[in-house]
Design an enzyme around this catalytic site. Structure first.
Site, short mmCIF file in Angstrom:
data_model
loop_
_atom_site.label_atom_id
_atom_site.label_comp_id
_atom_site.label_asym_id
_atom_site.label_seq_id
_atom_site.Cartn_x
_atom_site.Cartn_y
_atom_site.Cartn_z
N TYR A 39 26.00 47.93 43.79
CA TYR A 39 25.91 48.12 42.34
C TYR A 39 26.98 47.34 41.57
O TYR A 39 26.88 47.21 40.35
CB TYR A 39 26.07 49.59 41.94
CG TYR A 39 24.98 50.53 42.38
CD1 TYR A 39 23.83 50.08 43.02
CD2 TYR A 39 25.10 51.90 42.16
CE1 TYR A 39 22.85 50.96 43.43
CE2 TYR A 39 24.12 52.78 42.55
CZ TYR A 39 23.00 52.31 43.20
OH TYR A 39 22.03 53.20 43.60
N HIS A 97 22.37 53.41 52.54
CA HIS A 97 21.60 53.21 51.30
C HIS A 97 20.10 53.06 51.58
O HIS A 97 19.27 53.64 50.88
CB HIS A 97 22.13 51.95 50.59
CG HIS A 97 21.79 51.89 49.13
ND1 HIS A 97 22.55 51.18 48.24
CD2 HIS A 97 20.79 52.43 48.40
CE1 HIS A 97 22.02 51.29 47.04
NE2 HIS A 97 20.95 52.05 47.10
N1 LIG Z 1 19.55 55.34 46.48
C1 LIG Z 1 18.83 54.45 45.84
O1 LIG Z 1 18.13 53.62 46.45
C2 LIG Z 1 18.83 54.45 44.32
C3 LIG Z 1 17.84 53.74 43.62
C4 LIG Z 1 17.87 53.78 42.22
C5 LIG Z 1 18.86 54.50 41.56
N2 LIG Z 1 19.83 55.16 42.26
C6 LIG Z 1 20.90 55.93 41.57
O2 LIG Z 1 20.27 56.80 40.65
C7 LIG Z 1 20.85 56.62 39.35
C8 LIG Z 1 19.82 56.92 38.29
O3 LIG Z 1 18.66 56.12 38.45
P1 LIG Z 1 18.18 55.07 37.36
O4 LIG Z 1 19.36 54.60 36.62
O5 LIG Z 1 17.38 54.04 38.02
O6 LIG Z 1 17.17 55.89 36.45
P2 LIG Z 1 17.26 57.16 35.45
O7 LIG Z 1 18.57 57.83 35.48
O8 LIG Z 1 16.02 57.91 35.74
O9 LIG Z 1 17.06 56.48 34.03
C9 LIG Z 1 18.06 55.75 33.39
C10 LIG Z 1 17.45 55.19 32.12
O10 LIG Z 1 17.04 56.28 31.27
C11 LIG Z 1 17.58 56.14 29.98
N3 LIG Z 1 18.05 57.48 29.57
C12 LIG Z 1 18.99 58.23 30.18
N4 LIG Z 1 19.14 59.41 29.56
C13 LIG Z 1 18.26 59.42 28.55
C14 LIG Z 1 17.93 60.37 27.55
N5 LIG Z 1 18.55 61.56 27.49
N6 LIG Z 1 16.97 60.04 26.64
C15 LIG Z 1 16.33 58.85 26.70
N7 LIG Z 1 16.60 57.89 27.63
C16 LIG Z 1 17.56 58.18 28.55
C17 LIG Z 1 18.72 55.17 30.10
O11 LIG Z 1 18.80 54.34 28.96
P3 LIG Z 1 20.17 54.33 28.06
O12 LIG Z 1 21.24 53.78 28.94
O13 LIG Z 1 19.81 53.43 26.94
O14 LIG Z 1 20.40 55.77 27.65
C18 LIG Z 1 18.36 54.33 31.32
O15 LIG Z 1 17.60 53.20 30.91
C19 LIG Z 1 21.34 55.16 39.38
O16 LIG Z 1 22.30 54.92 38.35
C20 LIG Z 1 21.89 55.07 40.77
O17 LIG Z 1 23.19 55.66 40.80
C21 LIG Z 1 19.81 55.16 43.64
#
Ligand SMILES: NC(=O)c1ccc[n+]([C@@H]2O[C@H](COP(=O)([O-])OP(=O)(O)OC[C@H]3O[C@@H](n4cnc5c(N)ncnc54)[C@H](OP(=O)(O)O)[C@@H]3O)[C@@H](O)[C@H]2O)c1
Length: 266
Positions: A39, A97
């Site tokens: 990341y 991961h």
């Molecule tokens: N293990 C793996 O393979 C893997 C894969 C993917 C992700 N991850 C982990 O999971 C975490 C979260 O996943 P993700 O970032 O892909 O997706 P997520 O948390 O489902 O969504 C993040 C997105 O949602 C928006 N958002 C967040 N809160 C909001 C709210 N209250 N209202 C409206 N929009 C909102 C954010 O935009 P804004 O920033 O504009 O608010 C951002 O674009 C990652 O940061 C990472 O640490 C792990």
């Protein structure tokens, strides 16, 4: 320290804006930060913890060993580099991961290395991510079920991932939901919106409250201090059994993260 069920994801939270967002999360009350070797946010996570003034033992830090670091003799040096980036002497949780791709190192080889990292104190707990039921079974037979704290997987109201989640639960392995907001898209769901209106909440809070009510952990991210705070407040939202069932019925079964080298999903 137990893993706090609501954590802050740090994918995309790079540089000074990333440090500011992570500081906002710590200010809002998050005590669990999720990073990974791929990341480019390990430095930001360590810097934000130091700037927050919080005692190290009050913040649960997870990192993940990248798929290209699973070869013989690679896992422990990669975690040592992660600790140097973080400026910490241990992480609370180190995850594999992704399982190695076909033809890559065998699970036994990299799982034994991450267990050795735990035994040396580099990580206080270990776990996996993107492991299927078959791989969870293999990991349990190699390390024992009790050794694996969590399986971090894609899971949200639109992608229920139930068979795998139920299997993890049956093994005493905590499910951690990544993309818990379907990258922000679940906010458009009319059922989540209707439930949210009844509670004076947001649809994103309803999604997170549903995940937490299943006993899962969730690690949403945002760049916005207001949305970071709102997401954290989802822990105060109590959904009725009928509302939980309504959210359960939203599954569309469409996976978002599906690399062509990934495992054979359940
Ligand atoms: N293990 C793996 O393979 C893997 C894969 C993917 C992700 N991850 C982990 O999971 C975490 C979260 O996943 P993700 O970032 O892909 O997706 P997520 O948390 O489902 O969504 C993040 C997105 O949602 C928006 N958002 C967040 N809160 C909001 C709210 N209250 N209202 C409206 N929009 C909102 C954010 O935009 P804004 O920033 O504009 O608010 C951002 O674009 C990652 O940061 C990472 O640490 C792990």
């Amino acid at each position: 320290m137990d893993m706090p069920r609501l954590g802050f994801g740090t994918y995309g939270r790079t540089g000074s804006e990333g440090i500011a967002a992570i500081l906002s999360a710590l200010g809002a009350g998050y005590r669990h930060l999720d990073t990974a070797q791929t990341y480019d946010t390990e430095r930001e996570v360590g810097e934000a913890i130091r700037r927050s003034g919080l005692p190290r033992d009050e913040v649960f830090v997870t990192t993940k060993v990248a798929e290209h670091n699973l070869g013989p003799g690679q896992v422990i040096p990669s975690l040592e580099r992660s600790l140097a980036e973080l400026g910490l002497d241990h992480v609370d949780l180190a995850l594999i991961h992704w399982p190695a791709r076909a033809g890559g190192p065998a699970p036994e080889a990299y799982l034994r290395q991450i267990a050795e990292a735990r035994d040396r104190g580099l990580a206080w707990h270990i776990g996996v991510s993107n492991f299927t039921i078959a791989l969870i079974e293999e990991a349990c037979s190699i390390l024992g079920a009790g050794a694996i704290l969590t399986n971090q997987i894609e899971l949200n109201p639109w992608f229920r991932n139930r068979r795998l989640a139920d299997h993890c639960a049956s093994r005493g392995i905590v499910v951690t939901c990544y993309e818990p907001l379907a990258r922000g898209k679940v906010g458009a769901d009319p059922v989540l919106q209707a439930i949210a209106r009844r509670h004076g909440a947001t649809p994103e809070q309803v999604a997170l409250a549903w995940e937490l009510a299943q006993g899962y952990a969730a690690i949403p991210t945002s760049r916005s201090p207001e949305r970071i705070r709102q997401n954290f407040a989802a822990q105060e939202l109590d959904l009725s059994p009928d509302e939980l069932a309504e959210v359960d019925a939203l599954d569309r079964g469409i996976r978002s993260i599906d690399p062509d080298w990934g495992p054979d999903w359940d």
